[in-house]
Motif scaffolding. Structure first.
Motif, short mmCIF file in Angstrom:
data_model
loop_
_atom_site.label_atom_id
_atom_site.label_comp_id
_atom_site.label_asym_id
_atom_site.label_seq_id
_atom_site.Cartn_x
_atom_site.Cartn_y
_atom_site.Cartn_z
N PRO A 174 59.64 112.47 12.56
CA PRO A 174 60.98 111.92 12.31
C PRO A 174 61.93 113.03 11.86
CG PRO A 174 59.30 110.62 11.18
CD PRO A 174 58.61 111.83 11.74
N GLU B 128 55.85 107.92 6.84
CA GLU B 128 56.49 108.99 6.07
C GLU B 128 56.31 108.76 4.57
OE1 GLU B 128 60.42 110.17 7.23
OE2 GLU B 128 60.76 111.23 5.34
N ARG C 84 62.68 116.19 3.68
CA ARG C 84 62.54 115.15 2.64
C ARG C 84 61.25 115.33 1.85
NH1 ARG C 84 64.88 112.23 6.83
NH2 ARG C 84 62.88 111.51 7.65
N LEU C 85 60.18 115.71 2.58
CA LEU C 85 58.89 115.92 1.91
C LEU C 85 59.01 117.04 0.86
CD1 LEU C 85 55.81 115.31 1.78
CD2 LEU C 85 55.53 117.09 3.52
N GLU D 253 51.34 119.36 7.07
CA GLU D 253 52.21 118.19 6.98
C GLU D 253 52.35 117.43 8.29
OE1 GLU D 253 55.42 120.41 5.17
OE2 GLU D 253 56.64 120.25 6.97
N GLY E 219 64.13 115.28 9.87
CA GLY E 219 64.28 115.45 8.43
C GLY E 219 63.02 115.19 7.62
N TYR E 220 61.92 114.88 8.32
CA TYR E 220 60.66 114.56 7.62
C TYR E 220 60.25 115.68 6.65
CZ TYR E 220 55.51 114.57 7.17
OH TYR E 220 54.23 114.67 6.70
N SER E 221 60.20 116.90 7.20
CA SER E 221 59.71 118.02 6.40
C SER E 221 60.66 118.29 5.22
CB SER E 221 59.59 119.26 7.28
OG SER E 221 59.06 120.31 6.53
#
Lengths: 209, 79
Positions: free
Chosen positions: B61, A50, B67-68, A32, B63-65
């Motif tokens: 960013p 994102e 949210r993903l 990721e 919280g990226y992971s």
């Protein structure tokens, strides 16, 4: 970077396709960061990168049965990310300010580096200072896209030359030439600025002062 | 063959990668012993590579992971 583990990946994919869908979380996790970095390199916008990263991951899930294991899983994921990013760029082509023509990749070419005589030390401690991080990011973001994505994959995500080449669909030779040019550009841009961050003590790391 | 500075600069990246053959490496090393300028160019290039590899430079960013994975969870529930 998480190390690639083809056996874990193959087993994971097999089990996901037979119904253990939750395992997809574990399968995608090592990819990721690379997906985001590659998309950020293309799109130069955090929110857009994102969003594209999420779309990429969904496409990976939906197409999982098509992964044949001929390349590394992450390479395959990154090529999907790259297609996603390029598709978005095409849609907003009026916003493109960079030519896609990479020029010749045959020769490293001449370049004149920033000439210094004393900057030898790594100011890693200075990374705590936000200013230095911003200088580094600006320099990387200022590179033309074909160099920026190489730096992001090879030097930041620490992928090897072969995987970088496969992810971007270019030859290993082209990766090496672009990497050389990119690092030369970064050295020229950054070395004079970074000198100010170097500690005053001499010979701490390289011992050659 | 006596390498000049410009020639050495062409191989800086490959030298850092360990991607030069032993004969060329020896030539470059010999040059570096006596050339302050090329030594500084090599060191500063290597330092730049080390610095940009630091995870603090390119942070994802916040919280990226999370949210993903929330998105994945939703999609998995629907699929």
């Amino acid at each position: 970077m998480a190390a690639a583990n083809p056996e874990f990946e193959a087993e994971c994919i097999r089990r996901i396709l037979s119904g253990e869908k939750q395992l997809f979380h574990d399968l995608i996790r090592p990819c990721e960061r690379g997906v985001y970095l590659l998309l950020f390199s293309l799109l130069k916008n955090e929110a857009e990168a994102e969003d594209a990263a999420q779309e990429t991951v969904m496409k990976v899930y939906l197409n999982l049965r098509h992964f044949r294991g001929e390349s590394q899983f992450r390479t395959w994921v990154l090529s999907i990310a790259r297609n996603e990013g390029l598709g978005r760029l095409r849609k907003m082509s009026t916003r493109r300010e960079e030519p896609l023509d990479p020029g010749s990749d045959d020769q490293p070419g001449d370049y004149t580096p920033a000439i210094l005589t004393s900057w030898r030390e790594i100011p890693v401690d200075a990374l705590e200072q936000k200013e230095l991080g911003a200088i580094l990011r600006n320099a990387i973001e200022g590179l033309p896209e074909i160099y920026r994505n190489i730096v992001l994959l090879r030097d930041i995500e620490e992928m090897d030359i072969r995987e970088t080449a496969a992810s971007l669909g270019i030859s290993e030779g082209a990766v090496k030439v672009r990497l050389h040019r990119a690092r030369a550009m970064l050295q020229r841009e950054l070395a004079p600025q970074l000198k100010a961050f170097a500690p005053k003590r001499k010979g701490l790391f390289w011992g050659r002062s | 063959m006596r390498l000049d500075c410009k020639h050495v600069w062409q191989y800086i990246s490959a030298y850092i990668e360990g991607d030069v053959d032993s004969a060329l490496r020896a030539e470059i090393d010999k040059h570096l012993e006596t050339c302050e300028i090329c030594s500084a160019v090599l060191d500063s290039t290597r330092n730049v590579v080390i610095l940009i590899a630091d995870n603090r430079v390119f942070e994802l960013p916040a919280g990226y992971s999370q949210r993903l994975h929330e998105r994945i969870k939703r999609e998995l529930a629907e699929s």
